[in-house]
Scaffold this motif. Structure first.
Motif, mmCIF file in Angstrom:
data_model
loop_
_atom_site.group_PDB
_atom_site.id
_atom_site.type_symbol
_atom_site.label_atom_id
_atom_site.label_comp_id
_atom_site.label_asym_id
_atom_site.label_seq_id
_atom_site.Cartn_x
_atom_site.Cartn_y
_atom_site.Cartn_z
ATOM 1 N N ALA A 57 -1.574 0.117 -11.523
ATOM 2 C CA ALA A 57 -1.997 1.589 -11.759
ATOM 3 C C ALA A 57 -3.328 1.636 -11.934
ATOM 4 O O ALA A 57 -4.136 2.451 -11.526
ATOM 5 C CB ALA A 57 -0.999 2.219 -12.353
ATOM 6 N N GLU A 58 -3.906 0.979 -12.923
ATOM 7 C CA GLU A 58 -5.277 0.906 -13.394
ATOM 8 C C GLU A 58 -6.137 0.331 -11.996
ATOM 9 O O GLU A 58 -7.217 0.983 -11.840
ATOM 10 C CB GLU A 58 -5.226 -0.211 -14.592
ATOM 11 N N PHE A 59 -5.666 -0.652 -11.445
ATOM 12 C CA PHE A 59 -6.479 -0.940 -10.525
ATOM 13 C C PHE A 59 -6.499 0.063 -9.354
ATOM 14 O O PHE A 59 -7.660 0.384 -8.707
ATOM 15 C CB PHE A 59 -5.683 -2.398 -9.658
ATOM 16 N N ALA A 60 -5.460 0.727 -9.066
ATOM 17 C CA ALA A 60 -5.354 1.868 -7.860
ATOM 18 C C ALA A 60 -6.241 3.019 -8.288
ATOM 19 O O ALA A 60 -6.747 3.348 -7.400
ATOM 20 C CB ALA A 60 -3.860 2.097 -7.856
ATOM 21 N N LYS A 61 -6.505 3.204 -9.393
ATOM 22 C CA LYS A 61 -7.327 4.440 -9.871
ATOM 23 C C LYS A 61 -9.038 3.951 -9.420
ATOM 24 O O LYS A 61 -9.700 4.917 -9.202
ATOM 25 C CB LYS A 61 -7.610 4.426 -11.422
ATOM 26 N N THR A 62 -9.355 2.576 -8.941
ATOM 27 C CA THR A 62 -10.825 2.408 -8.675
ATOM 28 C C THR A 62 -10.770 2.459 -6.963
ATOM 29 O O THR A 62 -11.872 2.147 -6.691
ATOM 30 C CB THR A 62 -11.070 0.940 -9.203
ATOM 31 N N VAL A 63 -9.807 2.842 -6.249
ATOM 32 C CA VAL A 63 -9.919 2.690 -4.877
ATOM 33 C C VAL A 63 -9.298 3.822 -4.248
ATOM 34 O O VAL A 63 -8.568 4.631 -4.705
ATOM 35 C CB VAL A 63 -9.182 1.520 -4.345
ATOM 36 N N ASP A 64 -9.169 3.872 -2.994
ATOM 37 C CA ASP A 64 -8.544 5.379 -2.238
ATOM 38 C C ASP A 64 -7.530 4.833 -1.648
ATOM 39 O O ASP A 64 -6.668 5.719 -1.358
ATOM 40 C CB ASP A 64 -9.721 5.464 -1.079
ATOM 41 N N VAL A 65 -7.337 3.596 -1.376
ATOM 42 C CA VAL A 65 -5.885 3.296 -0.607
ATOM 43 C C VAL A 65 -5.652 1.519 -1.239
ATOM 44 O O VAL A 65 -6.322 0.942 -1.294
ATOM 45 C CB VAL A 65 -6.095 3.189 0.809
ATOM 46 N N ILE A 66 -4.502 1.440 -1.443
ATOM 47 C CA ILE A 66 -3.841 -0.022 -1.743
ATOM 48 C C ILE A 66 -3.388 -0.572 -0.522
ATOM 49 O O ILE A 66 -2.561 -0.170 -0.006
ATOM 50 C CB ILE A 66 -2.881 0.136 -2.872
ATOM 51 N N THR A 67 -3.712 -2.003 -0.337
ATOM 52 C CA THR A 67 -3.135 -2.569 0.454
ATOM 53 C C THR A 67 -2.840 -4.025 0.238
ATOM 54 O O THR A 67 -3.060 -4.346 -0.837
ATOM 55 C CB THR A 67 -3.752 -2.699 2.044
ATOM 56 N N PHE A 68 -2.648 -5.115 1.042
ATOM 57 C CA PHE A 68 -1.935 -6.368 0.453
ATOM 58 C C PHE A 68 -2.418 -7.742 1.249
ATOM 59 O O PHE A 68 -2.853 -7.654 2.480
ATOM 60 C CB PHE A 68 -0.286 -6.414 0.672
ATOM 61 N N ASP A 69 -2.440 -8.595 0.521
ATOM 62 C CA ASP A 69 -2.792 -9.899 1.002
ATOM 63 C C ASP A 69 -1.465 -10.808 1.179
ATOM 64 O O ASP A 69 -1.307 -11.604 1.971
ATOM 65 C CB ASP A 69 -3.727 -10.452 0.103
ATOM 66 N N HIS A 70 -0.483 -10.311 0.608
ATOM 67 C CA HIS A 70 0.949 -10.723 0.557
ATOM 68 C C HIS A 70 1.968 -9.881 0.587
ATOM 69 O O HIS A 70 1.590 -8.480 0.238
ATOM 70 C CB HIS A 70 1.135 -12.016 -0.228
ATOM 71 N N GLU A 71 3.333 -10.088 0.708
ATOM 72 C CA GLU A 71 4.335 -9.031 0.740
ATOM 73 C C GLU A 71 5.113 -9.141 -0.444
ATOM 74 O O GLU A 71 6.264 -8.458 -0.412
ATOM 75 C CB GLU A 71 5.257 -9.217 1.798
ATOM 76 N N HIS A 72 4.578 -9.658 -1.550
ATOM 77 C CA HIS A 72 5.754 -9.750 -2.787
ATOM 78 C C HIS A 72 5.525 -8.660 -3.911
ATOM 79 O O HIS A 72 6.115 -8.910 -5.068
ATOM 80 C CB HIS A 72 5.349 -11.297 -3.538
ATOM 81 N N VAL A 73 4.701 -8.006 -3.871
ATOM 82 C CA VAL A 73 4.554 -6.688 -4.901
ATOM 83 C C VAL A 73 6.013 -6.115 -4.745
ATOM 84 O O VAL A 73 6.524 -5.589 -3.681
ATOM 85 C CB VAL A 73 3.624 -5.763 -4.736
ATOM 86 N N PRO A 74 6.646 -6.136 -6.040
ATOM 87 C CA PRO A 74 8.118 -5.235 -6.164
ATOM 88 C C PRO A 74 7.942 -3.881 -5.356
ATOM 89 O O PRO A 74 7.049 -3.089 -5.809
ATOM 90 C CB PRO A 74 8.345 -5.460 -7.811
ATOM 91 N N ILE A 75 8.834 -3.534 -4.743
ATOM 92 C CA ILE A 75 9.034 -2.182 -4.238
ATOM 93 C C ILE A 75 9.073 -1.221 -5.326
ATOM 94 O O ILE A 75 8.256 -0.170 -5.033
ATOM 95 C CB ILE A 75 10.166 -2.140 -3.292
ATOM 96 N N SER A 76 9.554 -1.382 -6.552
ATOM 97 C CA SER A 76 9.798 -0.551 -7.496
ATOM 98 C C SER A 76 8.250 -0.068 -7.954
ATOM 99 O O SER A 76 8.070 1.033 -8.349
ATOM 100 C CB SER A 76 10.462 -1.000 -8.517
ATOM 101 N N VAL A 77 7.534 -0.983 -8.083
ATOM 102 C CA VAL A 77 5.978 -0.905 -8.391
ATOM 103 C C VAL A 77 5.213 0.051 -7.340
ATOM 104 O O VAL A 77 4.637 0.936 -7.805
ATOM 105 C CB VAL A 77 5.212 -2.331 -8.609
ATOM 106 N N LEU A 78 5.572 -0.207 -6.217
ATOM 107 C CA LEU A 78 4.874 0.570 -5.064
ATOM 108 C C LEU A 78 5.557 1.938 -5.245
ATOM 109 O O LEU A 78 4.682 3.066 -5.076
ATOM 110 C CB LEU A 78 4.780 -0.287 -3.790
ATOM 111 N N GLU A 79 6.605 2.038 -5.422
ATOM 112 C CA GLU A 79 7.376 3.451 -5.435
ATOM 113 C C GLU A 79 6.745 4.187 -6.328
ATOM 114 O O GLU A 79 6.431 5.439 -6.396
ATOM 115 C CB GLU A 79 8.679 3.298 -5.382
ATOM 116 N N ALA A 80 6.499 3.552 -7.638
ATOM 117 C CA ALA A 80 5.904 4.434 -8.522
ATOM 118 C C ALA A 80 4.510 4.625 -8.436
ATOM 119 O O ALA A 80 4.065 5.823 -8.856
ATOM 120 C CB ALA A 80 6.024 3.348 -10.007
ATOM 121 N N LEU A 81 3.691 3.912 -7.876
ATOM 122 C CA LEU A 81 2.397 4.266 -7.674
ATOM 123 C C LEU A 81 2.367 5.335 -6.529
ATOM 124 O O LEU A 81 1.588 6.405 -6.696
ATOM 125 C CB LEU A 81 1.841 3.113 -6.498
ATOM 126 N N GLU A 82 3.387 5.145 -5.417
ATOM 127 C CA GLU A 82 3.386 6.366 -4.506
ATOM 128 C C GLU A 82 3.643 7.806 -5.218
ATOM 129 O O GLU A 82 3.206 8.890 -4.677
ATOM 130 C CB GLU A 82 4.567 6.137 -3.359
#
Ligand code: ADP
Length: 380
Positions: A57-82
């Motif tokens: 979440a701290e990282f997300a504050k520094t950018v306009d959009v989040i994307t990925f180099d791999h597919e392992h970020v837990p879905i719960s983390v991404l749902e919380a961001l969204e």
């Protein structure tokens, strides 16, 4: 001038290769890496644990959009961001299908995509009856966490995966294993494409991929002998999947081509992919530039080929000793038309250390150059 800021989770070679077009386009690319000294270290602005929501979440504050180099970020983390209003591309509901091969098979079934025959099994008896119905052989896969052929086993009996069927191991796979018919394919192909959140879709030509021990070895673009109809059919399948699963950004559909000309979907990757590295030199727009355009919802670039043939060969680590830089000068001197890419990783047997791409008019000549170049790099 305004600034576009893209945040990539994961510091591997895919994030590394996004840096070049980001610089060219003037996009501010920031990388969240799992460790110091990663492949993408030039772009790393934060090092941390991608399973920890507060760090992401701290990282997300520094950018306009989040994307990925791999597919392992837990879905719960991404749902919380969204839920917090962060733009995540591809979105969690799409990425979920790339994290779990069973969910992917179920969803592809719903939207009517051609696949190998498959089933979800929990017991040795269920698995043995699937094997019996499929000429005594099958391919068993752990639905979660497999890559580069790890988590894939060719079997003739449930005994071949007795370890995976043990309760503790089975629980790690989400309680079920995926079993598929063993497809007698004539070759493996991959359809790379990109889709924006607004719905623009652009495919590259269908490519031929060759795996050795479950790991990609060589990619040829376009797939030799592919008819315009085959290219069109593959691109239509990718479009149908992208729409049906809500995929955004660059994604790859790995497929089997059968003797009777069918295309059966094997795997999906929702990010730039090894089957698209050829596009750095081989296409008007590389997959890395296209991914940045797509996740920012900008117009997509032309995917036309820049040569008759583009051939990419992976450089896998030989052992812990052989450093490809030992043979660097010799390879550069012997093959001045080959484009050598290294990923800045310490050598390890079987690890993807880099790749070589050669463009030309004939497959045989491209392959000879790539093989010769790879041989020098591997052997010194
Ligand atoms: P990973 O996710 O580890 O890359 P894949 O599902 O792509 O695993 O399988 C790795 C390789 O195993 C494939 O590229 C293909 O060569 C072989 N394979 C996988 N599924 C099948 C199948 N149903 N029939 C025949 N070969 C298969």
């Amino acid at each position: 001038m305004g600034e576009f800021r893209v945040g990539v989770i994961g510091g591997g070679q895919l994030a590394r290769m996004m840096l070049v077009p980001a610089i060219e386009l003037g996009i501010n690319l920031k990388v969240f890496a799992e460790a110091e000294g990663s492949s993408a270290s030039l772009g790393v602005t934060q090092v941390g644990d991608y399973t920890r929501i507060e760090q992401i979440a701290e990282f997300a504050k520094t950018v306009d959009v989040i994307t990925f180099d791999h597919e392992h970020v837990p879905i719960s983390v991404l749902e919380a961001l969204e839920a917090d209003g962060v733009k995540v591309q591809p979105p969690s509901k799409a990425l979920n299908f790339a994290q779990n091969k069973l969910s992917m098979r179920l969803r592809l079934n719903e939207i009517g995509v051609a696949m190998p025959r498959w089933a979800a099994v929990e017991t040795a008896a269920e698995l043995d009856s699937f094997i019996a119905e499929n000429d005594g052989k099958a391919v068993v896969k752990t639905p979660i966490g497999g890559y580069d052929g790890k988590g894939v086993r060719m079997v003739t009996s449930s005994k071949d995966v007795a370890d995976w069927l043990k309760p503790v191991q089975l629980a790690k796979s989400g309680g079920k294993l995926l079993v598929e018919e063993k497809v007698a394919f004539v070759r493996e192909v991959a359809q790379l494409s990109a889709r924006t959140p607004s719905g623009e879709f652009k495919p590259w030509p269908l490519v031929q991929t060759t795996q050795v021990n479950g790991v990609c070895d060589e990619v040829v673009s376009p797939a030799p002998g592919a008819t315009p109809q085959l290219h069109m059919r593959a691109a239509e399948m990718a479009n149908q999947i992208a729409k049906g699963l809500g995929v955004t950004g660059v994604f790859a559909v790995e497929m089997f081509e059968t003797e009777d000309g069918r295309l059966l979907v094997n795997e999906l990757a929702m990010r730039p992919h090894n089957s698209g590295h050829f596009s750095i030199e081989g296409s008007v727009t590389s997959q890395f530039e296209q991914h940045l355009r797509a996740v920012l919802d900008l117009p997509l670039g032309d995917t036309a080929a820049r040569a008759e043939v583009a051939l990419m060969m992976n450089l896998l680590g030989v052992d812990d000793e052989v450093d490809f830089f030992n043979g660097f000068d010799a390879a550069l001197a012997a093959y001045p038309s080959a484009k050598i890419h290294t990923y800045g990783k310490s050598p390890r047997q079987g690890r993807k250390m880099g790749h070589v791409t050669v463009l030309g008019e004939s497959l045989a000549s491209c392959r000879a150059q790539a093989e010769g170049c790879a041989m020098i790099l591997r052997s010194l």
